[in-house]
Design a protein around this motif. Sequence first.
Motif, PDB file in Angstrom:
ATOM      1  N   GLU A   1     -14.955  67.450 -12.427  1.00  0.00           N
ATOM      2  CA  GLU A   1     -14.823  66.775 -11.125  1.00  0.00           C
ATOM      3  C   GLU A   1     -15.445  65.386 -11.098  1.00  0.00           C
ATOM      4  O   GLU A   1     -15.264  64.647 -10.126  1.00  0.00           O
ATOM      5  CB  GLU A   1     -15.417  67.667 -10.024  1.00  0.00           C
ATOM      6  CG  GLU A   1     -14.602  68.942  -9.840  1.00  0.00           C
ATOM      7  CD  GLU A   1     -14.803  69.621  -8.486  1.00  0.00           C
ATOM      8  OE1 GLU A   1     -15.851  69.403  -7.867  1.00  0.00           O
ATOM      9  OE2 GLU A   1     -13.892  70.359  -8.074  1.00  0.00           O
TER      10      GLU A   1
ATOM     11  N   PHE B   1     -12.834  63.492   0.773  1.00  0.00           N
ATOM     12  CA  PHE B   1     -12.406  64.143  -0.482  1.00  0.00           C
ATOM     13  C   PHE B   1     -13.422  63.797  -1.593  1.00  0.00           C
ATOM     14  O   PHE B   1     -13.976  64.679  -2.260  1.00  0.00           O
ATOM     15  CB  PHE B   1     -10.995  63.609  -0.795  1.00  0.00           C
ATOM     16  CG  PHE B   1     -10.241  64.213  -1.945  1.00  0.00           C
ATOM     17  CD1 PHE B   1     -10.861  64.929  -2.957  1.00  0.00           C
ATOM     18  CD2 PHE B   1      -8.858  64.032  -2.024  1.00  0.00           C
ATOM     19  CE1 PHE B   1     -10.126  65.451  -4.023  1.00  0.00           C
ATOM     20  CE2 PHE B   1      -8.117  64.547  -3.081  1.00  0.00           C
ATOM     21  CZ  PHE B   1      -8.755  65.254  -4.082  1.00  0.00           C
TER      22      PHE B   1
ATOM     23  N   GLU C   1     -16.210  66.292  -3.432  1.00  0.00           N
ATOM     24  CA  GLU C   1     -16.266  66.557  -4.880  1.00  0.00           C
ATOM     25  C   GLU C   1     -17.678  66.317  -5.416  1.00  0.00           C
ATOM     26  O   GLU C   1     -18.139  67.039  -6.302  1.00  0.00           O
ATOM     27  CB  GLU C   1     -15.264  65.686  -5.642  1.00  0.00           C
ATOM     28  CG  GLU C   1     -13.799  65.963  -5.309  1.00  0.00           C
ATOM     29  CD  GLU C   1     -13.319  67.362  -5.650  1.00  0.00           C
ATOM     30  OE1 GLU C   1     -14.136  68.252  -5.943  1.00  0.00           O
ATOM     31  OE2 GLU C   1     -12.092  67.581  -5.602  1.00  0.00           O
TER      32      GLU C   1
ATOM     33  N   GLU D   1      -6.831  71.982  -8.727  1.00  0.00           N
ATOM     34  CA  GLU D   1      -7.261  72.408  -7.386  1.00  0.00           C
ATOM     35  C   GLU D   1      -6.530  73.677  -6.949  1.00  0.00           C
ATOM     36  O   GLU D   1      -7.150  74.593  -6.411  1.00  0.00           O
ATOM     37  CB  GLU D   1      -7.064  71.256  -6.399  1.00  0.00           C
ATOM     38  CG  GLU D   1      -8.034  70.142  -6.751  1.00  0.00           C
ATOM     39  CD  GLU D   1      -7.978  68.904  -5.887  1.00  0.00           C
ATOM     40  OE1 GLU D   1      -6.877  68.534  -5.455  1.00  0.00           O
ATOM     41  OE2 GLU D   1      -9.038  68.307  -5.678  1.00  0.00           O
TER      42      GLU D   1
ATOM     43  N   GLU E   1     -11.128  72.599  -1.371  1.00  0.00           N
ATOM     44  CA  GLU E   1     -10.050  72.160  -2.283  1.00  0.00           C
ATOM     45  C   GLU E   1      -8.684  72.241  -1.587  1.00  0.00           C
ATOM     46  O   GLU E   1      -7.774  71.477  -1.891  1.00  0.00           O
ATOM     47  CB  GLU E   1     -10.031  73.028  -3.550  1.00  0.00           C
ATOM     48  CG  GLU E   1     -11.228  72.830  -4.465  1.00  0.00           C
ATOM     49  CD  GLU E   1     -11.344  71.420  -4.984  1.00  0.00           C
ATOM     50  OE1 GLU E   1     -10.314  70.791  -5.272  1.00  0.00           O
ATOM     51  OE2 GLU E   1     -12.474  70.931  -5.102  1.00  0.00           O
TER      52      GLU E   1
ATOM     53  N   HIS F   1      -7.889  69.105  -0.292  1.00  0.00           N
ATOM     54  CA  HIS F   1      -7.642  68.124  -1.365  1.00  0.00           C
ATOM     55  C   HIS F   1      -6.210  68.225  -1.890  1.00  0.00           C
ATOM     56  O   HIS F   1      -5.600  67.232  -2.251  1.00  0.00           O
ATOM     57  CB  HIS F   1      -8.627  68.331  -2.524  1.00  0.00           C
ATOM     58  CG  HIS F   1     -10.055  68.193  -2.102  1.00  0.00           C
ATOM     59  ND1 HIS F   1     -11.104  68.444  -2.945  1.00  0.00           N
ATOM     60  CD2 HIS F   1     -10.605  67.830  -0.906  1.00  0.00           C
ATOM     61  CE1 HIS F   1     -12.244  68.240  -2.284  1.00  0.00           C
ATOM     62  NE2 HIS F   1     -11.964  67.875  -1.063  1.00  0.00           N
TER      63      HIS F   1
HETATM   64 FE   LIG Z   1     -10.937  68.850  -5.085  1.00  0.00          FE
END
Ligand SMILES: [Fe+2]
Length: 309
Positions: free
Chosen positions: A81, A109, A113, A167, A201, A204
């Motif tokens: 990540e 986002f 992370e 993801e 996620e 995301h």
């Molecule tokens: Fe992510």
Amino acid sequence: MTTTNYEFTRGIDYSAIVATSERVAWTVNEIFHDRRFDTTKRIVPDSWVRTRHLAFLNEREQRTLNHLRAFSYVHLFGNYEEFIPIHLTGFARQDWHADRAHLRALLRFGEEEMKHQQLFLRAEAILEESCGHAFGRYFDKDRLTAFTAATLAYAPLPRSLILLALEWGSQRHYVDSVRDHSGDSSDPLYVDILKYHWIEENQHTKTGVLEIAQLAVDLSSDEISEAFDQVQGIAGLVDKTLIGQVHQELATFQTVTGRTLAEAEVTALSEALYQSMRAIWAEVALTHPNFKRVALELSKEGATKLGIA
Ligand SMILES: [Fe+2]
Ligand SMILES: [Fe+2]
């Protein structure tokens, strides 16, 4: 921002992503409190390890391998990540005076992370504390820098695609951990880590498909197909880290169990560990139905390169 006609972006918008992101946000401390892993049991599903067929391993050794895999997962994910906030900065710079919700979605986002990296680092530390021994780590600072730089050297579209697959893969990891009922269930703290990770996620993947659609609009069909070759290039970088982490697992296994394996046993064990490592990262991610759908809509020719038809 140009509108795109991709089916996979239908019904997704940045304002809703930001609103959900605010509603479901969590902190690393809320997940851990003072919880520990129960090391008298397995921590992750057997399907993550796949060494049951190796008759030369006893129950205790099988359990140690399971704990090793629990460690490898958080270690690798946290390091994978690392490239994401920088990857997203590119989109933010490009569209910094587009709509505010878009920028907020990108910045949240990236921030999430960075929080996930802390989540995984904490999990590494608590696993070592709970198991009472250290675990081998493939990534040190130099390897992380090299891996991140090599990933960022690829174009934004292949980076976005592999990220999207990863993801959606994290959704499957969570689902596997609650659904795999062969033997004991997975460790409750570990399940929470997977669950809360996926909860964020999930947003995301939505931002991801919008960015992908936007990138694809400016590319020819040949260029989009070519992006899938580059996805394979990044997957090759990831594969090297899987091999490296399997070496670490073997070394830690021998130190912790005091077991000296015969050469044929080392070969069989490393092969099994490598295959399961590939399964939980590459297969789970690249065969996710949602990822397949995006890949096929972008480029049938490109998708074929990943074995998606
Ligand atoms: Fe992510
Ligand atoms: Fe994450």
